[in-house]
Design a protein around this motif. Structure first.
Motif, PDB file in Angstrom:
ATOM      1  N   THR A 143    -113.295   1.741  69.093  1.00 51.68           N
ATOM      2  CA  THR A 143    -112.564   0.868  68.169  1.00 51.68           C
ATOM      3  C   THR A 143    -112.164   1.646  66.925  1.00 51.68           C
ATOM      4  N   GLU A 144    -113.069   2.440  66.399  1.00 52.25           N
ATOM      5  CA  GLU A 144    -112.747   3.267  65.234  1.00 52.25           C
ATOM      6  C   GLU A 144    -111.626   4.241  65.561  1.00 52.25           C
ATOM      7  N   CYS A 145    -111.670   4.826  66.737  1.00 55.58           N
ATOM      8  CA  CYS A 145    -110.629   5.752  67.173  1.00 55.58           C
ATOM      9  C   CYS A 145    -109.277   5.038  67.241  1.00 55.58           C
ATOM     10  N   PHE A 146    -109.265   3.817  67.753  1.00 53.67           N
ATOM     11  CA  PHE A 146    -108.031   3.048  67.825  1.00 53.67           C
ATOM     12  C   PHE A 146    -107.433   2.860  66.434  1.00 53.67           C
ATOM     13  N   PHE A 147    -108.264   2.449  65.481  1.00 54.83           N
ATOM     14  CA  PHE A 147    -107.741   2.193  64.138  1.00 54.83           C
ATOM     15  C   PHE A 147    -107.329   3.492  63.447  1.00 54.83           C
ATOM     16  N   LEU A 148    -108.025   4.577  63.726  1.00 51.39           N
ATOM     17  CA  LEU A 148    -107.598   5.865  63.171  1.00 51.39           C
ATOM     18  C   LEU A 148    -106.248   6.292  63.743  1.00 51.39           C
ATOM     19  N   GLN A 149    -106.034   6.038  65.047  1.00 51.45           N
ATOM     20  CA  GLN A 149    -104.737   6.339  65.649  1.00 51.45           C
ATOM     21  C   GLN A 149    -103.639   5.497  65.016  1.00 51.45           C
ATOM     22  N   LYS A 150    -103.929   4.224  64.766  1.00 53.82           N
ATOM     23  CA  LYS A 150    -102.940   3.351  64.116  1.00 53.82           C
ATOM     24  C   LYS A 150    -102.630   3.853  62.698  1.00 53.82           C
ATOM     25  N   ARG A 151    -103.651   4.292  62.020  1.00 56.30           N
ATOM     26  CA  ARG A 151    -103.467   4.820  60.662  1.00 56.30           C
ATOM     27  C   ARG A 151    -102.596   6.082  60.703  1.00 56.30           C
ATOM     28  N   LEU A 152    -102.809   6.932  61.685  1.00 60.88           N
ATOM     29  CA  LEU A 152    -101.999   8.138  61.846  1.00 60.88           C
ATOM     30  C   LEU A 152    -100.550   7.772  62.146  1.00 60.88           C
ATOM     31  N   LEU A 186     -99.029   5.035  61.309  1.00 58.87           N
ATOM     32  CA  LEU A 186     -98.464   4.475  60.089  1.00 58.87           C
ATOM     33  C   LEU A 186     -98.095   5.578  59.110  1.00 58.87           C
ATOM     34  N   SER A 187     -98.950   6.597  58.993  1.00 62.05           N
ATOM     35  CA  SER A 187     -98.660   7.674  58.048  1.00 62.05           C
ATOM     36  C   SER A 187     -97.444   8.483  58.474  1.00 62.05           C
ATOM     37  N   VAL A 188     -97.181   8.551  59.776  1.00 61.31           N
ATOM     38  CA  VAL A 188     -95.996   9.271  60.256  1.00 61.31           C
ATOM     39  C   VAL A 188     -94.750   8.411  60.092  1.00 61.31           C
ATOM     40  N   GLN A 189     -94.841   7.141  60.449  1.00 60.84           N
ATOM     41  CA  GLN A 189     -93.675   6.263  60.418  1.00 60.84           C
ATOM     42  C   GLN A 189     -93.324   5.791  59.017  1.00 60.84           C
ATOM     43  N   LYS A 190     -94.326   5.511  58.199  1.00 63.57           N
ATOM     44  CA  LYS A 190     -94.085   5.004  56.838  1.00 63.57           C
ATOM     45  C   LYS A 190     -94.984   5.729  55.843  1.00 63.57           C
ATOM     46  N   PRO A 191     -94.652   6.970  55.517  1.00 60.61           N
ATOM     47  CA  PRO A 191     -95.520   7.723  54.600  1.00 60.61           C
ATOM     48  C   PRO A 191     -95.573   7.105  53.200  1.00 60.61           C
ATOM     49  N   GLU A 192     -94.509   6.420  52.789  1.00 58.83           N
ATOM     50  CA  GLU A 192     -94.511   5.805  51.458  1.00 58.83           C
ATOM     51  C   GLU A 192     -95.564   4.704  51.358  1.00 58.83           C
ATOM     52  N   GLN A 193     -95.828   4.006  52.474  1.00 63.20           N
ATOM     53  CA  GLN A 193     -96.843   2.949  52.466  1.00 63.20           C
ATOM     54  C   GLN A 193     -98.232   3.549  52.249  1.00 63.20           C
ATOM     55  N   VAL A 194     -98.494   4.668  52.896  1.00 56.60           N
ATOM     56  CA  VAL A 194     -99.788   5.340  52.742  1.00 56.60           C
ATOM     57  C   VAL A 194     -99.956   5.818  51.306  1.00 56.60           C
ATOM     58  N   ILE A 195     -98.881   6.343  50.719  1.00 62.37           N
ATOM     59  CA  ILE A 195     -98.945   6.807  49.330  1.00 62.37           C
ATOM     60  C   ILE A 195     -99.192   5.636  48.391  1.00 62.37           C
ATOM     61  N   LYS A 196     -98.545   4.493  48.643  1.00 60.54           N
ATOM     62  CA  LYS A 196     -98.772   3.304  47.814  1.00 60.54           C
ATOM     63  C   LYS A 196    -100.231   2.857  47.888  1.00 60.54           C
ATOM     64  N   GLU A 197    -100.792   2.876  49.098  1.00 60.90           N
ATOM     65  CA  GLU A 197    -102.194   2.492  49.252  1.00 60.90           C
ATOM     66  C   GLU A 197    -103.112   3.458  48.511  1.00 60.90           C
ATOM     67  N   ASP A 198    -102.813   4.747  48.623  1.00 57.93           N
ATOM     68  CA  ASP A 198    -103.629   5.745  47.926  1.00 57.93           C
ATOM     69  C   ASP A 198    -103.554   5.561  46.412  1.00 57.93           C
ATOM     70  N   VAL A 199    -102.351   5.312  45.901  1.00 65.54           N
ATOM     71  CA  VAL A 199    -102.182   5.101  44.461  1.00 65.54           C
ATOM     72  C   VAL A 199    -102.954   3.854  44.020  1.00 65.54           C
ATOM     73  N   SER A 200    -102.871   2.811  44.825  1.00 65.78           N
ATOM     74  CA  SER A 200    -103.599   1.580  44.501  1.00 65.78           C
ATOM     75  C   SER A 200    -105.108   1.826  44.488  1.00 65.78           C
ATOM     76  N   GLU A 201    -105.607   2.553  45.476  1.00 64.58           N
ATOM     77  CA  GLU A 201    -107.039   2.871  45.508  1.00 64.58           C
ATOM     78  C   GLU A 201    -107.449   3.711  44.301  1.00 64.58           C
ATOM     79  N   LEU A 202    -106.603   4.667  43.918  1.00 55.18           N
ATOM     80  CA  LEU A 202    -106.921   5.501  42.756  1.00 55.18           C
ATOM     81  C   LEU A 202    -106.935   4.682  41.466  1.00 55.18           C
TER      82      LEU A 202
END
Length: 178
Positions: free
Chosen positions: A91-100, A102-118
């Motif tokens: 299950t963890e592997c599945f979600f990590l694959q989905k995260r990967l 997402l980072s390839v298809q929508k890198p701006e979304q990942v950056i927004k999440e990182d900025v929000s976390e920071l």
């Protein structure tokens, strides 16, 4: 112990529950785990839930409570826990694959999440710094109060008469009315 446990806790009939509603294609992706054959209507989440129920059932089963062979009990519980851990890794592997993906298809979304976390982390740390500053000011005041108390006895002359003279010197004289 190898019996199906579907419905054990919720009164449902044995067998895997229907896949949960979700995004189109999401259930089929949850079903696809590399190298693991899976029934067509079972998902990783369903298997994770059933393996957890099996772990719980193995710990409270009457067979184990009344059993006398501790090694058999330990082996059964270890097998249930190992199955649960394996499915949790999948299950963890599945979600990590989905995260990967997402980072390839929508890198701006990942950056927004990182900025929000920071930002959240900075707010948390600012609050922590303020808390420590408040404590620091409190203890500095306590130290100043202690320092003042230790200086006062050294300034006061010995003897009760001398103390009264010094105390009366600090009292202002009454104003004369004219």
């Amino acid at each position: 112990m190898g019996t199906p446990l579907g419905g054990m806790f919720s009164g449902q009939p044995p067998g895997p529950p229907p896949p949960p509603p979700g995004l189109p294609g999401q259930a089929s992706l949850l079903q696809a785990a590399p190298g693991v054959p899976r029934p067509s209507n079972s998902t990783l989440v369903d298997e994770l839930e059933s393996s957890f129920e099996a772990c719980f059932a193995s710990l409270v089963s009457q067979d184990y409570v009344n059993g006398t062979d501790q090694e058999e009990i330990r082996t059964g519980v270890d097998q249930c826990i190992q199955k649960f851990l394996d499915i949790a890794r999948q299950t963890e592997c599945f979600f990590l694959q989905k995260r990967l993906q997402l980072s390839v298809q929508k890198p701006e979304q990942v950056i927004k999440e990182d900025v929000s976390e920071l930002r959240n982390e900075l707010q948390r740390k600012d609050a922590l710094v303020q808390k420590h500053l408040t404590k620091l000011r409190h203890w500095q005041q306590v130290l100043e109060d202690i320092s003042v108390q230790h200086k006062k006895p050294a300034e006061i002359p010995q003897g009760s008469l001398a103390y009264l003279e010094q105390a009366s010197a600090n009292i202002p004289a009454p104003l004369k009315q004219t």
